[in-house]
Design a protein around this motif. Structure first.
Motif, PDB file in Angstrom:
ATOM      1  N   HIS A 196      -7.935   9.587  -2.619  1.00 64.49           N
ATOM      2  CA  HIS A 196      -8.964   9.697  -1.702  1.00 64.49           C
ATOM      3  C   HIS A 196      -9.745  11.010  -2.387  1.00 64.49           C
ATOM      4  CE1 HIS A 196      -6.295   7.987   1.184  1.00 64.49           C
ATOM      5  NE2 HIS A 196      -7.310   7.379   1.480  1.00 64.49           N
TER       6      HIS A 196
ATOM      7  N   ALA B 133      -0.265  -0.621  -4.712  1.00 63.66           N
ATOM      8  CA  ALA B 133      -1.801  -0.123  -4.643  1.00 63.66           C
ATOM      9  C   ALA B 133      -1.686   1.043  -4.141  1.00 63.66           C
ATOM     10  CB  ALA B 133      -2.797  -1.039  -3.806  1.00 63.66           C
TER      11      ALA B 133
ATOM     12  N   ASN C 138      -0.320  16.199   7.376  1.00 61.09           N
ATOM     13  CA  ASN C 138       0.316  15.945   8.430  1.00 61.09           C
ATOM     14  C   ASN C 138       0.694  16.889   9.371  1.00 61.09           C
ATOM     15  OD1 ASN C 138       0.220  13.315   7.539  1.00 61.09           O
ATOM     16  ND2 ASN C 138       2.167  13.055   6.657  1.00 61.09           N
TER      17      ASN C 138
ATOM     18  N   HIS D 236       3.089   1.395   8.320  1.00 60.49           N
ATOM     19  CA  HIS D 236       3.117   1.949   9.620  1.00 60.49           C
ATOM     20  C   HIS D 236       4.488   1.527  10.537  1.00 60.49           C
ATOM     21  CE1 HIS D 236      -1.219   1.398   8.843  1.00 60.49           C
ATOM     22  NE2 HIS D 236      -1.276   2.510   9.473  1.00 60.49           N
TER      23      HIS D 236
ATOM     24  N   ALA E 114       0.707  -1.176   0.131  1.00 59.37           N
ATOM     25  CA  ALA E 114       0.125   0.070  -0.077  1.00 59.37           C
ATOM     26  C   ALA E 114       0.733   1.266   0.013  1.00 59.37           C
ATOM     27  CB  ALA E 114      -0.976  -0.043   0.981  1.00 59.37           C
ATOM     28  N   VAL E 115       0.802   1.882  -1.159  1.00 64.21           N
ATOM     29  CA  VAL E 115       1.771   3.140  -1.080  1.00 64.21           C
ATOM     30  C   VAL E 115       1.283   4.358  -1.356  1.00 64.21           C
ATOM     31  CG1 VAL E 115       3.756   3.932  -2.398  1.00 64.21           C
ATOM     32  CG2 VAL E 115       3.358   1.559  -2.146  1.00 64.21           C
TER      33      VAL E 115
ATOM     34  N   GLY F  50       4.141   8.785   0.556  1.00 66.58           N
ATOM     35  CA  GLY F  50       4.903   9.375   1.597  1.00 66.58           C
ATOM     36  C   GLY F  50       6.100   8.532   2.044  1.00 66.58           C
ATOM     37  N   PRO F  51       7.043   8.958   2.767  1.00 66.36           N
ATOM     38  CA  PRO F  51       8.382   8.332   3.332  1.00 66.36           C
ATOM     39  C   PRO F  51       8.281   7.052   3.510  1.00 66.36           C
ATOM     40  CG  PRO F  51       7.768  10.106   4.800  1.00 66.36           C
ATOM     41  CD  PRO F  51       6.541  10.429   3.640  1.00 66.36           C
ATOM     42  N   ASP F  52       7.305   6.575   4.599  1.00 65.38           N
ATOM     43  CA  ASP F  52       6.883   5.448   5.130  1.00 65.38           C
ATOM     44  C   ASP F  52       6.840   4.413   3.955  1.00 65.38           C
ATOM     45  OD1 ASP F  52       7.358   6.517   7.332  1.00 65.38           O
ATOM     46  OD2 ASP F  52       5.276   6.682   8.045  1.00 65.38           O
ATOM     47  N   SER F  53       5.655   4.621   3.166  1.00 68.47           N
ATOM     48  CA  SER F  53       5.587   3.822   2.237  1.00 68.47           C
ATOM     49  C   SER F  53       6.510   3.359   0.872  1.00 68.47           C
ATOM     50  CB  SER F  53       4.032   3.631   1.514  1.00 68.47           C
ATOM     51  OG  SER F  53       3.771   4.752   1.491  1.00 68.47           O
TER      52      SER F  53
ATOM     53  N   ALA G 285       0.668  -5.310   2.474  1.00 66.18           N
ATOM     54  CA  ALA G 285       1.779  -4.575   3.487  1.00 66.18           C
ATOM     55  C   ALA G 285       1.622  -2.938   3.495  1.00 66.18           C
ATOM     56  CB  ALA G 285       3.340  -4.771   2.961  1.00 66.18           C
ATOM     57  N   THR G 286       1.440  -2.581   4.869  1.00 69.73           N
ATOM     58  CA  THR G 286       1.481  -1.278   4.785  1.00 69.73           C
ATOM     59  C   THR G 286       2.698  -0.636   5.704  1.00 69.73           C
ATOM     60  OG1 THR G 286       0.279  -1.176   7.257  1.00 69.73           O
ATOM     61  CG2 THR G 286      -1.119  -1.263   5.124  1.00 69.73           C
TER      62      THR G 286
ATOM     63  N   ARG H 103      -9.716   2.883   2.036  1.00 66.31           N
ATOM     64  CA  ARG H 103      -8.372   2.077   1.844  1.00 66.31           C
ATOM     65  C   ARG H 103      -8.386   0.677   2.004  1.00 66.31           C
ATOM     66  NH1 ARG H 103      -6.116   6.539   4.151  1.00 66.31           N
ATOM     67  NH2 ARG H 103      -5.814   5.468   6.282  1.00 66.31           N
TER      68      ARG H 103
ATOM     69  N   LEU I 213      -4.557   4.527  -3.385  1.00 64.88           N
ATOM     70  CA  LEU I 213      -5.861   5.063  -3.497  1.00 64.88           C
ATOM     71  C   LEU I 213      -5.909   6.706  -3.370  1.00 64.88           C
ATOM     72  CD1 LEU I 213      -8.843   4.249  -3.287  1.00 64.88           C
ATOM     73  CD2 LEU I 213      -8.845   5.013  -0.893  1.00 64.88           C
TER      74      LEU I 213
HETATM   75  N1  LIG Z   1      -3.770   7.042  -0.403  1.00 67.16           N
HETATM   76  C1  LIG Z   1      -3.027   5.566   0.164  1.00 67.16           C
HETATM   77  N2  LIG Z   1      -2.965   4.690  -0.811  1.00 67.16           N
HETATM   78  C2  LIG Z   1      -2.345   3.488  -0.754  1.00 67.16           C
HETATM   79  N3  LIG Z   1      -1.702   3.185   0.548  1.00 67.16           N
HETATM   80  C3  LIG Z   1      -1.925   4.313   1.601  1.00 67.16           C
HETATM   81  C4  LIG Z   1      -2.542   5.483   1.229  1.00 67.16           C
HETATM   82  N4  LIG Z   1      -2.676   6.177   2.417  1.00 67.16           N
HETATM   83  C5  LIG Z   1      -1.885   5.226   3.251  1.00 67.16           C
HETATM   84  N5  LIG Z   1      -1.516   4.385   2.992  1.00 67.16           N
HETATM   85  C6  LIG Z   1      -0.888   3.146   3.457  1.00 67.16           C
HETATM   86  O1  LIG Z   1      -1.259   3.241   4.903  1.00 67.16           O
HETATM   87  C7  LIG Z   1       0.091   3.345   5.854  1.00 67.16           C
HETATM   88  C8  LIG Z   1      -0.315   4.244   6.818  1.00 67.16           C
HETATM   89  O2  LIG Z   1      -1.224   5.769   6.472  1.00 67.16           O
HETATM   90  P1  LIG Z   1      -0.777   7.010   6.969  1.00 67.16           P
HETATM   91  O3  LIG Z   1      -1.849   7.855   6.694  1.00 67.16           O
HETATM   92  O4  LIG Z   1      -0.151   6.871   8.355  1.00 67.16           O
HETATM   93  O5  LIG Z   1       0.425   7.252   5.934  1.00 67.16           O
HETATM   94  P2  LIG Z   1       1.155   8.420   5.412  1.00 67.16           P
HETATM   95  O6  LIG Z   1       1.410   9.549   6.278  1.00 67.16           O
HETATM   96  O7  LIG Z   1      -0.078   8.901   4.201  1.00 67.16           O
HETATM   97  O8  LIG Z   1       2.086   8.042   4.292  1.00 67.16           O
HETATM   98  P3  LIG Z   1       3.458   7.124   4.778  1.00 67.16           P
HETATM   99  O9  LIG Z   1       2.961   6.378   5.787  1.00 67.16           O
HETATM  100  O10 LIG Z   1       3.634   6.704   3.402  1.00 67.16           O
HETATM  101  O11 LIG Z   1       4.599   7.925   5.225  1.00 67.16           O
HETATM  102  C9  LIG Z   1       0.790   4.094   4.666  1.00 67.16           C
HETATM  103  O12 LIG Z   1       2.297   3.844   5.220  1.00 67.16           O
HETATM  104  C10 LIG Z   1       0.473   3.276   3.534  1.00 67.16           C
HETATM  105  O13 LIG Z   1       1.105   1.829   3.329  1.00 67.16           O
END
Ligand SMILES: Nc1ncnc2c1ncn2[C@@H]1O[C@H](COP(=O)(O)OP(=O)(O)OP(=O)(O)O)[C@@H](O)[C@H]1O
Length: 358
Positions: free
Chosen positions: A66, A62, A199, A137, A34-35, A38-41, A134-135, A117, A64
């Protein structure tokens, strides 16, 4: 002297250890990452593609959209698609009108976004033969989650934070890594990512916790507060699992009758339980007729226990989502009504309504 190991290699090794420690993947798994961009994904997809040959994984993305941030959201979607194309990875993306979903369901934007999502991830996984989702977090997300639960006054389940795995599909390989490690990893790879201005928005509790409360706690109370909160969540997670086990057995002992829409619990059976188990068994009963515990508050739980202890006959409680609780012949009945409770209310004389939480 051991040869020094590069930042990316060290990071990938640590994530590989998390994959093994939590038994997150099996050889041959197809992992849908799930991408958001952002930095984490972005770190997640980079690390998983790196370890994919060793773990025998197939990787896909994948995303989404929004539909919330206008051109920015379209830009994020294009960024993720370009990354996937550049790395020869399949990518599925979809646009959902989350504002409309929130309006239709009465959920907050955050909750509607989360539901949209996970619904999208599961559909995509099913349609394209993925076996894991995979997410991204992280340990910092978990520390924030625990503090959010704490300030809201949640129970041990809330304080257990974000689990490393949820159900048979969802895995969080970065859950033991800090945000700083992730930023260092991305910098070492020269990997671009998107920064989301929302954020920083103090309107959201999570953002206030991240940018105000945690730095305050780090400065004045404990420089390692994030690790401490993460550890606390893991301990409570294990203990919650243990209690859940006991709850299931206690529930089976208390159930006198059950069908798809109703469950009857023996009141003497409930009263004989350890006080810590009583609300858990009742929640289990609610879950039997309602798929989740959303909108069931602590006040609802207290009112149900008061009802069970009350000797006056004929009372009932109306809970959200057409759940009615009443006593009958020494049993507590939890029932999902088919008629709207407003209509049923006219047919009953004594109804206790619990105001929704502010
Ligand atoms: N629009 C999206 N499409 C796909 N996956 C998402 C999306 N938003 C969030 N995710 C998944 O859910 C996780 C946690 O969501 P969160 O909102 O904390 O992330 P974020 O701050 O948007 O970005 P990231 O965690 O990638 O830095 C993300 O790391 C990612 O794997």
């Amino acid at each position: 002297m051991p040869r020094s190991i590069s930042i990316p290699d060290r990071f990938c090794r640590k994530v590989a250890q998390t994959l093994v420690a939590h038994d997150m993947v099996q050889p041959g798994d197809a992992v849908l990452v799930a991408v958001s961009g952002g930095p984490d994904s972005m770190a997640l997809v980079r690390v998983l593609t790196h370890v994919a040959p060793e773990f025998e994984l197939r990787i896909g993305l994948a995303h989404l959209n929004h539909g919330l941030r206008g051109p920015d959201a379209d830009h994020d979607q294009a960024f993720v698609q370009q990354f996937a194309d550049g790395h020869g990875l399949p990518c599925v993306s979809e646009i959902r009108d989350v504002k409309r979903l929130a309006r239709e369901t009465g959920n907050s934007l955050e909750e509607a976004g989360r539901n949209a999502r996970y619904d999208f991830f599961s559909r995509t996984a099913a349609d394209h033969g993925y076996t894991r989702i995979a997410t991204g977090h992280t340990r910092d997300d978990n520390a924030e989650q625990v503090l959010m639960a704490l300030v809201r006054g949640s129970g041990s389940k809330g304080l257990s934070g974000i689990p490393a795995k949820r159900g048979p599909m969802i895995i969080r390989p970065l859950i033991d890594r800090s945000r700083q490690e992730i930023i260092d990893f991305l910098a070492a790879l020269n990997q671009a990512y998107i920064t989301d201005d929302s954020n920083q928005d103090p309107v959201f509790l999570r953002n206030r916790i991240r940018s105000h409360l945690i730095p305050l706690l780090e400065k004045h109370y404990n420089p390692n507060i994030r690790q401490g909160l993460h550890r606390l969540s893991r301990i409570l997670g294990e203990e919650t699992c243990f209690l859940e086990d006991h709850t299931c057995r206690a529930f089976d002992r208390c159930v006198e009758k059950k069908g798809p829409d109703a469950v009857f619990l023996s009141i003497p059976g409930l009263v004989a339980l350890h006080p810590a188990l009583i609300p858990r068994v009742i929640r289990h009963g609610i879950l039997h007729v309602k798929t989740n515990l959303r909108r069931i508050t602590h006040d609802h739980m207290t009112a149900i226990q008061d009802l069970a202890a009350d000797s006056a006959p004929g009372k009932h409680l109306d809970l959200p989502d057409r759940i009615r609780v009443y006593k009958t012949r020494g049993r507590l009945c939890i029932r999902k009504e088919t008629l709207p409770l407003r209509q049923l209310g006219r047919m009953h004389k004594q109804s206790t309504r619990i105001p929704p939480k502010a």
